[in-house]
Every structure is written in structure tokens, then in C-alpha cells.
Design an enzyme around this catalytic site. Structure first.
Site, PDB file in Angstrom:
ATOM      1  N   LYS A 262      35.706  93.188  72.734  1.00 31.89           N
ATOM      2  CA  LYS A 262      36.738  92.866  73.720  1.00 31.89           C
ATOM      3  C   LYS A 262      38.059  93.470  73.234  1.00 31.89           C
ATOM      4  CE  LYS A 262      37.923  90.751  77.585  1.00 31.89           C
ATOM      5  NZ  LYS A 262      37.481  91.325  78.892  1.00 31.89           N
TER       6      LYS A 262
ATOM      7  N   ASP B  76      32.381  91.659  78.876  1.00 31.89           N
ATOM      8  CA  ASP B  76      32.155  91.215  80.242  1.00 31.89           C
ATOM      9  C   ASP B  76      31.347  92.240  81.033  1.00 31.89           C
ATOM     10  OD1 ASP B  76      34.383  92.780  79.813  1.00 31.89           O
ATOM     11  OD2 ASP B  76      35.658  91.766  81.264  1.00 31.89           O
TER      12      ASP B  76
ATOM     13  N   ASP C 215      25.570  85.641  70.444  1.00 37.53           N
ATOM     14  CA  ASP C 215      24.903  84.383  70.768  1.00 37.53           C
ATOM     15  C   ASP C 215      24.674  84.288  72.271  1.00 37.53           C
ATOM     16  OD1 ASP C 215      23.861  81.847  70.661  1.00 37.53           O
ATOM     17  OD2 ASP C 215      25.708  80.864  70.038  1.00 37.53           O
TER      18      ASP C 215
ATOM     19  N   TYR D   5      32.394  81.235  64.474  1.00 32.86           N
ATOM     20  CA  TYR D   5      31.509  80.151  64.057  1.00 32.86           C
ATOM     21  C   TYR D   5      31.723  79.765  62.589  1.00 32.86           C
ATOM     22  CZ  TYR D   5      28.828  80.812  68.384  1.00 32.86           C
ATOM     23  OH  TYR D   5      28.441  80.908  69.691  1.00 32.86           O
TER      24      TYR D   5
ATOM     25  N   ASP E 192      20.924  85.451  74.588  1.00 35.86           N
ATOM     26  CA  ASP E 192      20.249  84.482  75.453  1.00 35.86           C
ATOM     27  C   ASP E 192      20.111  85.032  76.868  1.00 35.86           C
ATOM     28  OD1 ASP E 192      19.830  82.658  73.477  1.00 35.86           O
ATOM     29  OD2 ASP E 192      21.390  81.263  74.082  1.00 35.86           O
TER      30      ASP E 192
END
Length: 358
Positions: free
Chosen positions: A193, A225, A249, A143, A253
């Protein structure tokens, strides 16, 4: 004690939910003998309308003069992607986090006892309990990386976003996660990851080094994942989950939805020296703004986090959380958490009820 709080009321339902949160703060002050000074700070779409940019000059300095910052919500289609960057509310959010050095985003995801039936997971999963804390790195990663867009000879237009992390950035967010775990159930799950990304391999090596230092805290590596799957299979296995910006992020959620409603969840963004920023994780909901329909509970629980982490007043934080649980246990609901056939109360009434239970 006296505290100075910066209020960023923001856009949409922001002013309404902040008003109810301030009412709770004042009620706590009456009960526990504290006083509060409020400083209104302009940021977001309302700032664009007022001064032509979403992040007015001097905003960070004004916030730094306070003990904590309370943010309602910012944004809306009125200030969408067709606007210049300096007029978009999300630009202001990224800027205030960066300028205040708020690198750690804390998002608790807890299933309130009175709302167990609202959990979308299996009944036996919900009955096992959900109480985890997402610790998301907030000022690094993709970001904030370099962006580029260029024309290729044979593939058309191409765009790139750079994900970069330094050892320092990883260590400080990792250390924050271990310290938070010591205050909870002493388990850290680090999400990466590492089977694909070089940044994740660096992340993992730094976290392993920290895990040796915090030998009293259980530690595990979880691929992102797999973490996404485990959050819906068995969220009760997690205590503190720490990860980088983009993964955090998305996963935070997901974690919010398994508790039944995004309208109930608070957050804190913290650094090492500047005042922390507290806000609900939901958006500005412009479609219901000004209609006395918004759920103020997430903002009120954000205030509880403010008392706990910025003011170091655990009893006051406990009182707020207990008041919220008591009101929900009595059956009071706003429209977003009311089941079919249940009557709902408005924003102001919910705020009044919570105040009455403090």
C-alpha cells in the site's frame, strides 16, 4: 531414508486429520522405502487443559530436534479471548513461529481439476485455471508490533498497534518469493500500500532492488486493494504473490475460497534453519470434532509440501497429489465439498482411499 516428524495434533478435528495424514506418510514410506519416527508435541488448547498454558516450556526445542513439524489445528471457543494470553491457542501459534524463525508462510491456492464446478467465480474464469502461491511474511508487521491502550482527554479510550518492517525482514521474504517463482512460472507480484504507508514504500524499494537481481523473473507491484479485486476478476494472472503479514492473512483466505473449499488447501511456514511447519489453513472445527466428518485433504496435501520442501523428495510429493486428484476424479467427497444430493464419506474413509491410490 529416515525422517523424524513432530506431530502437533492440537484441538477439535486436529487429531483426526493428523491421523489420516500419518497414514499417508506411512504408505509413502512403504512404497518408496523410507521410515519415519514421530514425536508428539503438546500445543494449543489441549496444552492449556493439560499443563495450564498453550505453549509449554521446551516446545520449540522439541520441534527443533525433528526434520519437520506437522500441525493439525488449534483453538476453539473453550479457550477464547476471555482467557489469559498464555492460555489462548493463538498465542502459542505466534510463539512457535517466532521461536523457530518461520518468517515465510507458503499457501498454494490451486483449483483441483475434479472440483472446477465448486469455484464460485464465472465458469470461464475457472476454466482458465487457478494455480497461485501466496508468500506471506509471518513474523513481522502489525501482528508483532508494539501495542498500547490509553485514555485521552476528549476521545475516550484509544488503542494503537505499530506496523514496523526492516530491510532485512523484507529482503528475506522477497528473496524467498523470487526463489519459489523460479520453480514455478517465473512471475512475482508484490503487494503493498505504497501510496499510503511508509512501511510499504520501504517494502517496494527493497523489492525493486531484488527484482534487478532476479532478472529472469517477471515482476510487478500491486496495491493491496487492487489485488483483492484481481483475485476474483482474474486469478489466473498470478503466479507467486508476496506481501506483508496482515495483507497476506486477508488475501490468502480470499484466495482459498476461490478454489471452492478451504478444506482442500495446505500451507507451509518456513525459515532458514529450523524445521518447517506444515498445516492445513482451516480451523479446528470443534462443532464436528470426533464425528468422522472432517476433510483430511488439506492436511494430506500439507504432507505433500513436507516431502517436496523439507525432505526434497519430489516424486513422493507428486504421488500424494496425484492420489488426491484420482480420488476426487472418482467422485469421492467429504461433507464439506459434496454437492446437494451427493453422498459423502468420512474422514477415515477418505484417508484410506487416498492411501490406496499411492
Amino acid at each position: 531414508m529416515n525422517f523424524k516428524i513432530a506431530l502437533i495434533r492440537g484441538d477439535g478435528i486436529g487429531p483426526e486429520i493428523v491421523n489420516e495424514a500419518v497414514g499417508v506418510i506411512n504408505k509413502v514410506g512403504e512404497k518408496f522405502g523410507h521410515t519415519f519416527e514421530y514425536v508428539d508435541v503438546l500445543l494449543g488448547g489441549c496444552a492449556t487443559d493439560a499443563v495450564g498454558k498453550s505453549y509449554p516450556d521446551g516446545t520449540a526445542e522439541l520441534c527443533r530436534s525433528c526434520d519437520a513439524v506437522l500441525l493439525g489445528a488449534v483453538g476453539g471457543p473453550k479457550w477464547g479471548s476471555d482467557k489469559p494470553a498464555e492460555q489462548r491457542p493463538e498465542t502459542a501459534l505466534l510463539a512457535i513461529r517466532k521461536d523457530l524463525g518461520l518468517y515465510a508462510n507458503l499457501r498454494p491456492a490451486a483449483l483441483r481439476p475434479a472440483l472446477a464446478e465448486a469455484c464460485p467465480l464465472k465458469k470461464e474464469t475457472a476454466e482458465g485455471g487457478i494455480d497461485l502461491l501466496m508468500v506471506r511474511e509471518l513474523t513481522g508487521g502489525i501482528y508483532f508490533g508494539k501495542r498500547d491502550k490509553y485514555q485521552t482527554e476528549d476521545r475516550g479510550l484509544e488503542a494503537t498497534d505499530l506496523m514496523a518492517y526492516s530491510e532485512m525482514e523484507i529482503e528475506r521474504i522477497g528473496r524467498r518469493a523470487f526463489e519459489m517463482a523460479r520453480l514455478r512460472r517465473k512471475k512475482v507480484s508484490s503487494v503493498d500500500k505504497a501510496n499510503v504507508l511508509e512501511t510499504s514504500r520501504l517494502w517496494r524499494s527493497v523489492m525493486h532492488r531484488l527484482a534487478e537481481e532476479y532478472s529472469d523473473v517477471a515482476y510487478e507491484d500491486v496495491l493491496v486493494d487492487n489485488c483483492a479485486m484481481q483475485l476474483v476478476r482474474d486469478p489466473g494472472q498470478f503466479d507467486v504473490v508476496v506481501t506483508e503479514n496482515m495483507f497476506g492473512d486477508i488475501l490468502s483466505d480470499e484466495a482459498s475460497m476461490i478454489t471452492g473449499s478451504i478444506g482442500l488447501l495446505p500451507s507451509a511456514s518456513m525459515g532458514d534453519s529450523a524445521p518447517a511447519l506444515y498445516e492445513p489453513i482451516h480451523g479446528s472445527a470443534p462443532d464436528i470434532a470426533g464425528q468422522d466428518k472432517a476433510n483430511p485433504i488439506a492436511t494430506i496435501l500439507s504432507v505433500a509440501m513436507m516431502f517436496r520442501y523439507s525432505f526434497r523428495l519430489a516424486a513422493e510429493a507428486d504421488a500424494i497429489e496425484a492420489a488426491v486428484d484420482a480420488v476426487l476424479a472418482e467422485g469421492w467427497r467429504t461433507a464439506d465439498i459434496a454437492r446437494e444430493g451427493e453422498s459423502a464419506v468420512g474422514t477415515r474413509r477418505m484417508g484410506e482411499l487416498i492411501c490406496s491410490h499411492i
